[in-house]
Design a protein around this motif. Sequence first.
Motif, short mmCIF file in Angstrom:
data_model
loop_
_atom_site.label_atom_id
_atom_site.label_comp_id
_atom_site.label_asym_id
_atom_site.label_seq_id
_atom_site.Cartn_x
_atom_site.Cartn_y
_atom_site.Cartn_z
N MET A 1 0.84 -1.20 0.00
CA MET A 1 0.00 0.00 0.00
C MET A 1 0.88 1.25 0.00
N LYS A 2 0.53 2.20 -0.86
CA LYS A 2 1.23 3.48 -0.87
C LYS A 2 0.58 4.43 0.13
N ALA A 3 1.29 5.49 0.46
CA ALA A 3 0.76 6.49 1.40
C ALA A 3 0.99 7.87 0.84
N MET A 4 0.07 8.78 1.17
CA MET A 4 0.19 10.17 0.75
C MET A 4 0.13 11.08 1.97
N ILE A 5 1.06 12.02 2.03
CA ILE A 5 1.06 13.04 3.08
C ILE A 5 0.62 14.35 2.45
N LEU A 6 -0.43 14.94 3.01
CA LEU A 6 -0.95 16.20 2.49
C LEU A 6 -0.14 17.35 3.09
N ALA A 7 0.60 18.04 2.25
CA ALA A 7 1.53 19.06 2.75
C ALA A 7 1.43 20.36 1.97
N ALA A 8 0.25 20.65 1.40
CA ALA A 8 0.13 21.83 0.55
C ALA A 8 -0.43 23.05 1.26
N GLY A 9 -0.79 22.90 2.54
CA GLY A 9 -1.38 24.03 3.25
C GLY A 9 -0.40 25.17 3.47
N LYS A 10 -0.94 26.37 3.53
CA LYS A 10 -0.09 27.56 3.68
C LYS A 10 0.25 27.85 5.14
N GLY A 11 -0.56 27.36 6.07
CA GLY A 11 -0.25 27.55 7.48
C GLY A 11 -0.37 28.99 7.95
N GLU A 12 -1.40 29.68 7.48
CA GLU A 12 -1.53 31.10 7.80
C GLU A 12 -1.72 31.36 9.29
#
Length: 224
Positions: A1-12
């Motif tokens: 199984m592959k995994a994805m990390i969501l890291a596109a947020g700007k973190g305002e």
Amino acid sequence: MKAMILAAGKGERMRPLTLHTPKPLVQAGGKRLIEYHLEALAKAGFSDIVINHAWLGQQIERYLGDGAQFGLRIRYSPEGEPLETGGGIFKALALLGDEPFLVVNGDIWTDYDFAPLKRPLQGLAHLVMVDNPAHHPSGGDFYIQGGVVHDAVAGADNLTFSGISVLHPKLFEGCSAGAFKLAPLLRAAMSKGQVTGEHMDGRWIDVGTLERLAQVETLLTAEQ
């Protein structure tokens, strides 16, 4: 199984830390937030990781490289503009393949063991839920009944979605490229009984603010 990390947020909400540093590279306990996920995924037996990014994303690629330092193979899905959770995952499907894959939000900290999520998926999605945190005290997102997840309703034992899930690519059938949210897709699948879930037994913090980052720092410092 592959995994994805969501890291596109700007973190305002984490400024000024995120003015020049992408949120996943912010430090807590002497490590970058995203490193905790990568180490946990490697320990759980995952080897192929996809990371999406937008704001200052090249810093993430330079820091993590191909993932060899973690015993992983990392590939990236850059977004010219943020595509929200659903759109970001949809764009990365070519890298994730045709089988179910794990997804974890890059801006949470947890000691959850990812290994059990490698079991066969029943339906289109499996969600890991947590008790409603102080910043999300009432309402919740969904509730679990007999292992099946339903949309939140008044009077139910509603819980908060942890940002950890296993998704089947078929969940995105009919979607088009662009920015869109994941929640409507999940609710549509829930209406057909196609979403299972579990209540996490472990520690979890949504690191969305400087105050919650300080909570992680305090927790990790106490363990050192």
